[in-house]
Design a protein around this motif. Sequence first.
Motif, mmCIF file in Angstrom:
data_model
loop_
_atom_site.group_PDB
_atom_site.id
_atom_site.type_symbol
_atom_site.label_atom_id
_atom_site.label_comp_id
_atom_site.label_asym_id
_atom_site.label_seq_id
_atom_site.Cartn_x
_atom_site.Cartn_y
_atom_site.Cartn_z
ATOM 1 N N LYS A 295 -19.524 -21.074 14.492
ATOM 2 C CA LYS A 295 -18.931 -19.733 14.417
ATOM 3 C C LYS A 295 -19.641 -18.780 15.377
ATOM 4 N N ARG A 296 -20.990 -18.849 15.383
ATOM 5 C CA ARG A 296 -21.756 -17.959 16.256
ATOM 6 C C ARG A 296 -21.533 -18.312 17.731
ATOM 7 N N MET A 297 -21.426 -19.596 18.025
ATOM 8 C CA MET A 297 -21.164 -20.001 19.410
ATOM 9 C C MET A 297 -19.792 -19.509 19.859
ATOM 10 N N TRP A 298 -18.826 -19.535 18.953
ATOM 11 C CA TRP A 298 -17.469 -19.051 19.279
ATOM 12 C C TRP A 298 -17.496 -17.542 19.534
ATOM 13 N N ILE A 299 -18.226 -16.806 18.675
ATOM 14 C CA ILE A 299 -18.334 -15.361 18.878
ATOM 15 C C ILE A 299 -19.036 -15.065 20.200
ATOM 16 N N GLY A 300 -20.086 -15.835 20.524
ATOM 17 C CA GLY A 300 -20.795 -15.662 21.789
ATOM 18 C C GLY A 300 -19.904 -15.899 22.991
ATOM 19 N N THR A 301 -19.049 -16.926 22.903
ATOM 20 C CA THR A 301 -18.113 -17.207 23.999
ATOM 21 C C THR A 301 -17.126 -16.056 24.168
ATOM 22 N N ARG A 302 -16.605 -15.581 23.042
ATOM 23 C CA ARG A 302 -15.660 -14.454 23.094
ATOM 24 C C ARG A 302 -16.340 -13.189 23.610
ATOM 25 N N LEU A 303 -17.623 -13.058 23.306
ATOM 26 C CA LEU A 303 -18.358 -11.885 23.761
ATOM 27 C C LEU A 303 -18.471 -11.862 25.287
ATOM 28 N N ILE A 304 -18.832 -13.015 25.868
ATOM 29 C CA ILE A 304 -18.928 -13.106 27.334
ATOM 30 C C ILE A 304 -17.560 -12.851 27.963
ATOM 31 N N MET A 305 -16.512 -13.412 27.370
ATOM 32 C CA MET A 305 -15.156 -13.192 27.883
ATOM 33 C C MET A 305 -14.758 -11.724 27.744
ATOM 34 N N GLY A 306 -15.138 -11.114 26.622
ATOM 35 C CA GLY A 306 -14.823 -9.699 26.418
ATOM 36 C C GLY A 306 -15.556 -8.806 27.394
ATOM 37 N N ALA A 307 -16.836 -9.125 27.645
ATOM 38 C CA ALA A 307 -17.617 -8.343 28.607
ATOM 39 C C ALA A 307 -16.992 -8.433 29.996
ATOM 40 N N SER A 308 -16.562 -9.627 30.368
ATOM 41 C CA SER A 308 -15.906 -9.811 31.675
ATOM 42 C C SER A 308 -14.596 -9.030 31.720
ATOM 43 N N GLY A 309 -13.873 -9.036 30.589
ATOM 44 C CA GLY A 309 -12.606 -8.303 30.523
ATOM 45 C C GLY A 309 -12.778 -6.802 30.594
ATOM 46 N N ILE A 310 -13.974 -6.312 30.255
ATOM 47 C CA ILE A 310 -14.251 -4.875 30.337
ATOM 48 C C ILE A 310 -14.581 -4.471 31.765
ATOM 49 N N ILE A 311 -15.503 -5.202 32.387
ATOM 50 C CA ILE A 311 -16.066 -4.710 33.653
ATOM 51 C C ILE A 311 -15.268 -5.124 34.885
ATOM 52 N N PHE A 312 -14.683 -6.333 34.879
ATOM 53 C CA PHE A 312 -14.024 -6.796 36.098
ATOM 54 C C PHE A 312 -12.767 -5.989 36.462
ATOM 55 N N PRO A 313 -11.934 -5.549 35.495
ATOM 56 C CA PRO A 313 -10.812 -4.678 35.879
ATOM 57 C C PRO A 313 -11.265 -3.352 36.506
ATOM 58 N N ILE A 314 -12.391 -2.816 36.014
ATOM 59 C CA ILE A 314 -12.912 -1.565 36.587
ATOM 60 C C ILE A 314 -13.368 -1.796 38.020
ATOM 61 N N ILE A 315 -14.070 -2.926 38.240
ATOM 62 C CA ILE A 315 -14.536 -3.267 39.592
ATOM 63 C C ILE A 315 -13.345 -3.490 40.517
ATOM 64 N N SER A 316 -12.310 -4.160 40.007
ATOM 65 C CA SER A 316 -11.111 -4.407 40.819
ATOM 66 C C SER A 316 -10.460 -3.099 41.250
ATOM 67 N N ALA A 317 -10.399 -2.120 40.331
ATOM 68 C CA ALA A 317 -9.803 -0.823 40.666
ATOM 69 C C ALA A 317 -10.645 -0.085 41.706
ATOM 70 N N GLU A 318 -11.962 -0.265 41.657
ATOM 71 C CA GLU A 318 -12.845 0.392 42.625
ATOM 72 C C GLU A 318 -12.759 -0.269 43.996
ATOM 73 N N GLY A 319 -12.451 -1.570 44.023
ATOM 74 C CA GLY A 319 -12.404 -2.313 45.282
ATOM 75 C C GLY A 319 -13.661 -3.133 45.471
ATOM 76 N N VAL A 320 -13.536 -4.464 45.388
ATOM 77 C CA VAL A 320 -14.704 -5.342 45.440
ATOM 78 C C VAL A 320 -15.441 -5.205 46.767
ATOM 79 N N ARG A 321 -14.702 -5.231 47.869
ATOM 80 C CA ARG A 321 -15.348 -5.184 49.181
ATOM 81 C C ARG A 321 -16.020 -3.832 49.421
ATOM 82 N N GLN A 322 -15.308 -2.746 49.086
ATOM 83 C CA GLN A 322 -15.879 -1.417 49.293
ATOM 84 C C GLN A 322 -17.100 -1.187 48.405
ATOM 85 N N MET A 323 -17.080 -1.798 47.220
ATOM 86 C CA MET A 323 -18.143 -1.570 46.254
ATOM 87 C C MET A 323 -19.396 -2.377 46.565
#
Length: 360
Positions: A295-323
Amino acid sequence: MLEEKGTVKGVQYKSKGSDQELTAHAPLTIVCDGCYSNLRRSLCNAKVDIPSCFVGLVLENCQLPYANHGHVILADPSPILFYPISSTEIRCLVDVPGQKVPSISVGDMAHYLKTKVAPQVPLELHAAFLAAIDKGNIKSMPNRSMPAAPHPTPGAFLMGDAVNMRHHLTGGGMTVALADIVVVRDLLKPLNNLNDASALCKYLESFYTLRKPVSSTINTMAGALYKVFCASPDPARKEMREACFDYLSLGGIFSNGPLALLSGLNPHPLSLILHFFSVAIYTVGRLLLPFPSPKRMWIGTRLIMGASGIIFPIISAEGVRQMFFPVMVSSYHRAPPVHLNDVDDKQEKAIYGMEQLSTL
């Protein structure tokens, strides 16, 4: 905006309290009229998002739990901010998710603050918080977010909140605006005239790339922190919210690093990514120790996926190359047009006149 054949020549405006329309002409119009800008329409692709609103109160004659410090309360459903504005007053900003807030005029907001928010306010501030509600001076404002998407236009360019906004949770707007001023100063310093609008426009395109290290770091930090600090029924998000607070509580580099990013003292997006995923890894470590379970390993996996889902869309909107790789953007290396370094006759006479005055 006054335009002629695709070139901005100045602005048309009305003075406060007057209906008379006036015009002002200039070879370069710098648009910096803030988050409510009505001049940005033709200069950028404005995609404004309003994730929440701030409801503001001023608390009187009370003391913060930690004097002379700003406070962030991880409340349900979203954060509450407290910070001193004088020796006797404390500003409170209650984040209310969504674009609409309960009506202030009919008393719905006061009821919401008393029943939903007040029970989560620290005891030291509770009485003053209720007194501020009863006083009735409640104000609200939308928290606007907008990635920079300018259209290079001869004769004008955007800066500050007019070109780019982020959630107000971190108070980064003024930091970005002041950093923009420094970039503009350095770009305009070698120029002696601004008469060639087309050449000037091409040169000033570098502004939008040179501002990226500071603006993208603070924008990403604001958007990511807001999403992490908001309450969620998801166990993985709950764990990350608590772990983020505990990570900052470790002190040393774990608090100094994020604070340097927030304040613009360390405008390096890679440092931001390092700290953000350090929080995620720290959270997973807490979950798996001392004994990992499925159960904890599943929550940990979802946590990493959730963290990626939070930050990567913001980075994409800013522009990866420019950033992350601004030096790879052609406008980063733009040199001042040589002919704009020349001083025309009128400017030469003005400079001569100033030199004569300085000798008197």
